[in-house]
Design a protein around this motif. Structure first.
Motif, PDB file in Angstrom:
ATOM      1  N   ILE A 114       3.677  -8.782  -2.747  1.00 54.26           N
ATOM      2  CA  ILE A 114       3.779  -7.174  -2.633  1.00 54.26           C
ATOM      3  C   ILE A 114       3.282  -7.245  -5.254  1.00 54.26           C
ATOM      4  O   ILE A 114       2.253  -6.265  -5.417  1.00 54.26           O
ATOM      5  CB  ILE A 114       5.315  -6.760  -2.680  1.00 54.26           C
ATOM      6  CG1 ILE A 114       5.425  -5.992  -1.285  1.00 54.26           C
ATOM      7  CG2 ILE A 114       4.999  -5.447  -3.776  1.00 54.26           C
ATOM      8  CD1 ILE A 114       6.566  -5.493  -1.118  1.00 54.26           C
ATOM      9  N   SER A 115       3.881  -8.212  -5.353  1.00 52.21           N
ATOM     10  CA  SER A 115       3.558  -8.772  -6.796  1.00 52.21           C
ATOM     11  C   SER A 115       2.352  -8.738  -6.912  1.00 52.21           C
ATOM     12  O   SER A 115       2.126  -7.931  -8.121  1.00 52.21           O
ATOM     13  CB  SER A 115       4.583  -9.348  -7.132  1.00 52.21           C
ATOM     14  OG  SER A 115       4.421  -9.819  -8.673  1.00 52.21           O
ATOM     15  N   TYR A 150       0.397  -1.174  -0.377  1.00 53.03           N
ATOM     16  CA  TYR A 150      -0.166   0.126  -0.206  1.00 53.03           C
ATOM     17  C   TYR A 150       0.639   1.370   0.296  1.00 53.03           C
ATOM     18  O   TYR A 150       0.556   2.619  -0.644  1.00 53.03           O
ATOM     19  CB  TYR A 150      -0.786  -0.165   1.621  1.00 53.03           C
ATOM     20  CG  TYR A 150      -1.640   1.430   1.733  1.00 53.03           C
ATOM     21  CD1 TYR A 150      -2.645   1.835   0.888  1.00 53.03           C
ATOM     22  CD2 TYR A 150      -1.615   1.815   2.530  1.00 53.03           C
ATOM     23  CE1 TYR A 150      -3.423   2.689   1.275  1.00 53.03           C
ATOM     24  CE2 TYR A 150      -2.075   3.536   2.610  1.00 53.03           C
ATOM     25  CZ  TYR A 150      -3.250   2.912   1.837  1.00 53.03           C
ATOM     26  OH  TYR A 150      -3.921   4.852   1.874  1.00 53.03           O
ATOM     27  N   LEU A 151       1.890   1.364   0.945  1.00 47.97           N
ATOM     28  CA  LEU A 151       3.254   2.149   1.076  1.00 47.97           C
ATOM     29  C   LEU A 151       3.631   2.608  -0.738  1.00 47.97           C
ATOM     30  O   LEU A 151       3.899   4.027  -1.000  1.00 47.97           O
ATOM     31  CB  LEU A 151       3.955   1.983   1.480  1.00 47.97           C
ATOM     32  CG  LEU A 151       3.013   2.527   3.005  1.00 47.97           C
ATOM     33  CD1 LEU A 151       4.210   2.126   4.391  1.00 47.97           C
ATOM     34  CD2 LEU A 151       2.616   3.581   3.486  1.00 47.97           C
ATOM     35  N   ILE A 152       3.719   1.459  -0.593  1.00 51.59           N
ATOM     36  CA  ILE A 152       4.766   1.737  -2.842  1.00 51.59           C
ATOM     37  C   ILE A 152       3.467   2.440  -3.348  1.00 51.59           C
ATOM     38  O   ILE A 152       3.908   2.676  -3.905  1.00 51.59           O
ATOM     39  CB  ILE A 152       4.719   0.821  -3.211  1.00 51.59           C
ATOM     40  CG1 ILE A 152       6.429  -0.314  -2.369  1.00 51.59           C
ATOM     41  CG2 ILE A 152       5.456   0.411  -4.371  1.00 51.59           C
ATOM     42  CD1 ILE A 152       6.410  -1.910  -2.635  1.00 51.59           C
ATOM     43  N   GLU A 153       2.501   1.483  -3.257  1.00 48.78           N
ATOM     44  CA  GLU A 153       0.877   2.093  -4.065  1.00 48.78           C
ATOM     45  C   GLU A 153       1.233   3.593  -3.966  1.00 48.78           C
ATOM     46  O   GLU A 153       0.489   4.269  -5.200  1.00 48.78           O
ATOM     47  CB  GLU A 153      -0.077   1.813  -3.841  1.00 48.78           C
ATOM     48  CG  GLU A 153      -0.157   0.293  -4.367  1.00 48.78           C
ATOM     49  CD  GLU A 153      -1.816  -0.624  -3.513  1.00 48.78           C
ATOM     50  OE1 GLU A 153      -2.848   0.783  -4.017  1.00 48.78           O
ATOM     51  OE2 GLU A 153      -1.895  -1.449  -3.844  1.00 48.78           O
ATOM     52  N   LYS A 154       0.975   4.565  -3.001  1.00 44.69           N
ATOM     53  CA  LYS A 154       0.729   6.021  -2.384  1.00 44.69           C
ATOM     54  C   LYS A 154       2.160   6.552  -2.816  1.00 44.69           C
ATOM     55  O   LYS A 154       2.397   7.611  -3.685  1.00 44.69           O
ATOM     56  CB  LYS A 154       0.889   6.120  -0.502  1.00 44.69           C
ATOM     57  CG  LYS A 154      -0.303   5.248  -0.327  1.00 44.69           C
ATOM     58  CD  LYS A 154      -1.457   6.090  -0.654  1.00 44.69           C
ATOM     59  CE  LYS A 154      -2.684   5.769  -2.213  1.00 44.69           C
ATOM     60  NZ  LYS A 154      -3.646   6.405  -2.078  1.00 44.69           N
ATOM     61  N   MET A 155       3.676   6.053  -2.974  1.00 48.57           N
ATOM     62  CA  MET A 155       5.125   6.996  -2.644  1.00 48.57           C
ATOM     63  C   MET A 155       5.163   6.720  -4.969  1.00 48.57           C
ATOM     64  O   MET A 155       5.358   7.851  -4.979  1.00 48.57           O
ATOM     65  CB  MET A 155       5.799   6.514  -2.690  1.00 48.57           C
ATOM     66  CG  MET A 155       5.556   6.426  -0.939  1.00 48.57           C
ATOM     67  SD  MET A 155       5.497   8.356  -0.401  1.00 48.57           S
ATOM     68  CE  MET A 155       7.220   9.041  -0.405  1.00 48.57           C
ATOM     69  N   LYS A 180      -3.725  -3.828  -9.267  1.00 46.76           N
ATOM     70  CA  LYS A 180      -3.643  -2.873  -9.935  1.00 46.76           C
ATOM     71  C   LYS A 180      -3.426  -2.062 -11.011  1.00 46.76           C
ATOM     72  O   LYS A 180      -2.743  -0.957 -11.357  1.00 46.76           O
ATOM     73  CB  LYS A 180      -2.649  -1.672  -8.445  1.00 46.76           C
ATOM     74  CG  LYS A 180      -3.402  -2.343  -7.695  1.00 46.76           C
ATOM     75  CD  LYS A 180      -4.284  -1.466  -6.823  1.00 46.76           C
ATOM     76  CE  LYS A 180      -4.678  -1.746  -5.498  1.00 46.76           C
ATOM     77  NZ  LYS A 180      -6.033  -0.949  -5.024  1.00 46.76           N
ATOM     78  N   ASN A 181      -3.091  -3.963 -11.954  1.00 45.43           N
ATOM     79  CA  ASN A 181      -3.133  -3.318 -13.279  1.00 45.43           C
ATOM     80  C   ASN A 181      -1.307  -2.346 -13.470  1.00 45.43           C
ATOM     81  O   ASN A 181      -0.928  -2.306 -14.633  1.00 45.43           O
ATOM     82  CB  ASN A 181      -3.762  -2.502 -14.331  1.00 45.43           C
ATOM     83  CG  ASN A 181      -5.029  -3.219 -14.581  1.00 45.43           C
ATOM     84  OD1 ASN A 181      -5.030  -4.672 -14.351  1.00 45.43           O
ATOM     85  ND2 ASN A 181      -5.896  -2.674 -13.929  1.00 45.43           N
ATOM     86  N   LYS A 235       2.220   2.944 -14.638  1.00 39.74           N
ATOM     87  CA  LYS A 235       2.270   2.067 -15.303  1.00 39.74           C
ATOM     88  C   LYS A 235       3.381   0.487 -15.112  1.00 39.74           C
ATOM     89  O   LYS A 235       2.698  -0.673 -15.503  1.00 39.74           O
ATOM     90  CB  LYS A 235       1.385   2.155 -16.487  1.00 39.74           C
ATOM     91  CG  LYS A 235       0.249   2.486 -16.648  1.00 39.74           C
ATOM     92  CD  LYS A 235      -1.070   1.583 -16.128  1.00 39.74           C
ATOM     93  CE  LYS A 235      -1.738   2.654 -15.770  1.00 39.74           C
ATOM     94  NZ  LYS A 235      -3.409   2.335 -15.573  1.00 39.74           N
ATOM     95  N   LYS A 236       4.311   0.716 -14.554  1.00 38.10           N
ATOM     96  CA  LYS A 236       5.618  -0.452 -14.357  1.00 38.10           C
ATOM     97  C   LYS A 236       6.407   0.692 -13.411  1.00 38.10           C
ATOM     98  O   LYS A 236       6.649   1.280 -13.055  1.00 38.10           O
ATOM     99  CB  LYS A 236       5.680  -0.091 -16.305  1.00 38.10           C
ATOM    100  CG  LYS A 236       7.157  -1.125 -16.214  1.00 38.10           C
ATOM    101  CD  LYS A 236       8.029  -1.261 -17.517  1.00 38.10           C
ATOM    102  CE  LYS A 236       8.829  -2.894 -17.661  1.00 38.10           C
ATOM    103  NZ  LYS A 236       9.430  -2.763 -19.146  1.00 38.10           N
ATOM    104  N   ILE A 237       7.305  -0.436 -12.679  1.00 36.59           N
ATOM    105  CA  ILE A 237       7.480  -0.767 -11.358  1.00 36.59           C
ATOM    106  C   ILE A 237       9.027  -1.039 -11.441  1.00 36.59           C
ATOM    107  O   ILE A 237       8.586  -2.252 -11.633  1.00 36.59           O
ATOM    108  CB  ILE A 237       6.849  -0.488 -10.699  1.00 36.59           C
ATOM    109  CG1 ILE A 237       6.090   0.627 -10.019  1.00 36.59           C
ATOM    110  CG2 ILE A 237       8.304  -0.775  -9.313  1.00 36.59           C
ATOM    111  CD1 ILE A 237       5.661   0.191  -8.979  1.00 36.59           C
TER     112      ILE A 237
END
Length: 227
Positions: free
Chosen positions: A32-33, A3-8, A39-40, A14-16
């Motif tokens: 996490i993956s 969740y924190l990764i998503e926020k930051m 979240k696409n 679209k790609k990480i």
């Protein structure tokens, strides 16, 4: 942590490129993956560990889930053949790193005796983060209270922004000394900036859905008002 990764990283990402330098059996990285894929978000994930048995288990675990994660058998404190990543996430091993000669090349090395492995791994992770990249680490709650803490604090201040420190629920641990927290840092550069107010919080009991929703709403508000 997902969740924190998503926020930051932002809702439009679209790609990480993601790295776990102490991947172990791969449970954290695979969780996490899976979460980011919902979240696409396209994920290019890599895990490193010095224990070949744990890596074998990680390969089985991620394979059963149909995940494509690169796993490398290596001491993560040594030079890594890793391209810069957007995010480093890890449940850092707590203890001493035995190779003093290698540790001496790090700014967080102890002045005498063995250095803390988790300090060295935070410094190493910052080396492989892109500018503006995010580090999300599971660390001892007393991380900044030890004799070796000043060197780590200075490193974080010099090359990154301390964005948050979130204490996990007390109920998860046998004692206060064994309690862990989530350290949230962001490498300087790019569009990164220091949060107006560092996110300092007590994560509620995971068994309390109402409190968790309230907590997540508070994090959302913090992101909008501070970064």
């Amino acid at each position: 942590m997902s969740y924190l990764i998503e926020k930051m990283t932002g809702d439009t990402t679209k790609k990480i490129r993601l790295l776990d330098p102490a991947v172990g059996t791969g449970n954290l990285l695979s969780t996490i993956s899976n979460s980011l894929k919902l979240k696409n978000v396209e994920l290019d994930a890599e895990g490193i560990d010095i224990d070949d048995l744990l890596l074998s288990l990680a390969a089985v675990l991620t394979g059963l889930q149909g995940q494509t994660i690169k796993l490398t058998h290596q001491d993560a404190i040594q030079d890594l053949l890793v391209d810069p990543v957007d995010v480093v996430v890890s449940d850092l091993p707590v203890g001493y790193y035995p190779v003093d000669e290698r540790a001496s090349a790090f700014k967080t090395a102890a002045k005498t005796g063995h250095s803390y492995a988790h300090h060295l791994m935070i410094e190493q992770s910052l080396q492989y983060l892109k500018e503006g990249g995010v580090g999300v680490f599971l660390v001892p709650t007393q991380l900044f209270e030890t004799e070796e803490a000043p060197a780590l604090t200075k490193l974080i201040q010099d090359v990154s922004y301390l964005q948050g420190m979130l204490n996990l629920p007390k109920e998860l641990f046998k004692s206060e000394n064994s309690r862990k927290s989530i350290l949230l840092i962001q490498k300087k550069g790019g569009a990164a900036k220091q949060a107006k107010q560092v996110l300092l919080a007590e994560i509620p009991d995971f068994k309390n859905p109402k409190a968790m929703v309230h907590f997540m709403n508070e994090v959302d508000t913090w992101k909008k008002e501070n970064i």
